[in-house]
Design a protein around this motif. Sequence first.
Motif, short mmCIF file in Angstrom:
data_model
loop_
_atom_site.label_atom_id
_atom_site.label_comp_id
_atom_site.label_asym_id
_atom_site.label_seq_id
_atom_site.Cartn_x
_atom_site.Cartn_y
_atom_site.Cartn_z
N GLY A 184 0.83 -1.20 0.00
CA GLY A 184 0.00 0.00 0.00
C GLY A 184 0.86 1.25 0.00
N LEU A 185 0.37 2.29 -0.64
CA LEU A 185 1.08 3.56 -0.72
C LEU A 185 0.06 4.69 -0.68
CD1 LEU A 185 3.55 5.47 -1.49
CD2 LEU A 185 2.86 5.08 -3.86
N ASN A 186 0.33 5.70 0.11
CA ASN A 186 -0.38 6.96 -0.06
C ASN A 186 0.64 8.09 -0.01
OD1 ASN A 186 -0.45 8.57 2.55
ND2 ASN A 186 -1.29 6.64 3.33
N ALA A 187 0.40 9.10 -0.81
CA ALA A 187 1.34 10.22 -0.91
C ALA A 187 0.56 11.48 -1.24
CB ALA A 187 2.40 9.95 -1.97
N ALA A 188 1.11 12.61 -0.83
CA ALA A 188 0.47 13.89 -1.08
C ALA A 188 1.52 14.98 -1.26
CB ALA A 188 -0.48 14.26 0.05
N TYR A 189 1.23 15.87 -2.19
CA TYR A 189 2.05 17.08 -2.38
C TYR A 189 1.13 18.28 -2.18
CZ TYR A 189 4.46 20.92 -4.69
OH TYR A 189 5.03 22.13 -4.97
#
Length: 785
Positions: free
Chosen positions: A639-644
Amino acid sequence: MKVGLFASVASVALVAACPALAQDVSRQAPSDGPQTNVEDLDPASQSQDILVTATRRAERIQDVPISVSAFQQEELTEKGIVGFEGIARETPGVVLNRPTQNFNNFTARGIATNGYNANLQSSVAVYIDELPVSTIGNTTVVDPNLFDVERVEFLRGPQGTLFGSGSLSGAMRILTKSPNLTNFDSSALVDLGLTGSDSFRQRYNLMLNLPIVSDKLAVRAVGFYRNEEGYLDNVGTGVRNSNTLVDWGGRIVALWKPVDRLSVKLLASYEDSDPKDSSLTSPSLGREKRISDQPDRFTGKQTILNATIDYEFDFAKLTSSSTFSDFDQRFWLDLAGTFAPGSFAGAPIAFGLDANAYDKVFVQETRLVSSLDGPLQFAVGGFYLHRRRDTDFLYRSNPAFLAARNITGLPDQYYQKQFTYQINEELAAFGELTYRFSDRFWLTGGMRYGRISAQGFTKPGGYLATAPSFANLNYLQVALAGLRGPTGAYLPVNFTQFTPYAAVTGVKATGQKPQWKASASFKPNETLTTYATFSTGFRAPIVNAFAGRASVVDQNDIIIPNGASSDDLKSYEIGAKGRWLDGLVTINLAAYYIDWSNIQAQANRVSDSVQFATNIGAAVSKGFEVEMGVIPARDVFLGLNAAYNDSKITRLTAAEAAISGAVPGHRLSAPRLQGSVYASYGMDLGGGAKGNLAVNAQYIGSYNSSFPNTPGLPNVRLSTFGQTDEYVNVNTTFGVKKGRWSGQLYVENVFDDHSVIYIHPEAFLVSRFGTLRPRTIGIRLGFGI
């Protein structure tokens, strides 16, 4: 000593658990069949559809045109999520600013001027079932126990049409489980851990579900108790491991369904959360040290009573939810940092605030949600909230300081007492309408319109103590002057005059404006949903408790303004939600542009640290988020979550800069980059028992603690301004599950990282840095989860 004790307790727990697991294993033949290839997997067993009610109707999360993360009880338990911190860790674009237990402020998509939000309504609404528990002002918010919940949903972006004025940048919903009408059920979870070498953690949870009349009436009861020894030493009070938490409570829910169309649910819950001291530190004193003359206390006792009635018509479901909440809290803190050594002849001095607040809240929401088979779907309703908060402001010295300075006459350590209350009301009507032109294309429009008001009052009584023999000086003036005689000894000062406060009715602030939503959704095929959404949001107006008051320390300092009017936010978002290979790959993407104007901001007067709210120009926040889940092989999940995020002040007048300390181009209080990765590997242990090894790593970039300059002195750098650390927090677990039994060994903060993750923006706190909890090793034993 406690390391050995914990090891013994863990060993006994494992030994006790093993016979139950072994007994279950013995009932089944060993699993020695052939291994299954990825292409032969049953997708439903690997990645089931999650239903959410973010739109007030049950829908697949992949079909909802909203950026939403959802967590079910099993996932919460497997990842060790027991409170707000874990939810923030798993949700892209969200940061939890947490100076201490019961003081939680979420930042979503960069919409925050600092991490504290004192005097301001939260920009993220937090709901427990139908009750909004996020509030306005300096208030504790009990960190609710996340055991036996149906689901936690975090909706990102303005959610004003369905969730009100406080959901400026998002809404978090904690949905508790309803009773099962047909089956007896039970579950339990025990968590024992050790932080550092001598801080013992105990968490106990129990649920019982009892059908009374099959298919008609059932009761579900949940109880919990936490006793978590602290890990900070307060060098001012001399207490070791001072920030111990004792938290207990429970809830009982009754569900009555006399006929298929009608159901009545009654809920009563209580939680008593009692941290014995703050978790903010002073790094200059050494690792895990803090200082205050008395413990800083942020405690809460909350009672919630709810009655929800559902009736199914042929075309729609009617829901009426009535909630009453009683919340008593303490907000006690040492303000000694306000006057640094050398700032006045007598500085530093003993100076603190013990504020006690008592909230009584009533919320009524009635809504009608369609269940039509045709292209038209709707949700309409009304909402009413009435909140009265009584706050007793008790400003104190301390007995030792009074004796040392030869100050007498006070009946106790308090030199000023003021009793106030505030009334907030919200009355709104809302609705959303969706029309499906086909299975692949639909439009949604929504609006909420209502009236919000806030008014503050001062009760008669209380007092301000002064010394007639010293020109009626008050305590702060006497203490800061450090009056000494020819021999150098402090002159005796006797406070004999106690001027009472008169009753005052404050200005009533009102706000009324519509909140809008428009969304277009398109499904080019069954595996992909795309959408574009425009939505607006605002927050309730703020009344400053001490509006119009001059400083008793410096008459030339800022006069506290009346308050802040509602801010205004416009959000533009596009997104895509895809699910491929029969659910083995899931990817959700969203990009947004937010225009935030007439921003509500918090500041503090320099001379005496009095807080106030005001409005300043505008800011823009833009960024993107991604959530991804992949099953590359049997029993493997990645699983991966990312935010910019890029959020900064874009418009600011000179007057606004002077009163707030903001500057044009300043980045708001949110990290530019953040994200987390999660990897788990399942293994067959034989006899139907399954093992699971999981690792979670969270990355948070650094961000500004506040505006950079000093309110009232716009060209002077704020002494408390800083940036949090960039950090990576790693957690790992190894669990075994067989039937209804489970056991899990875990390590939180594997590398014992001590990064600063929060900086308090106000100068009055000497200890104002929040850090990651030290490495914690523990075991969880579960049944029925």
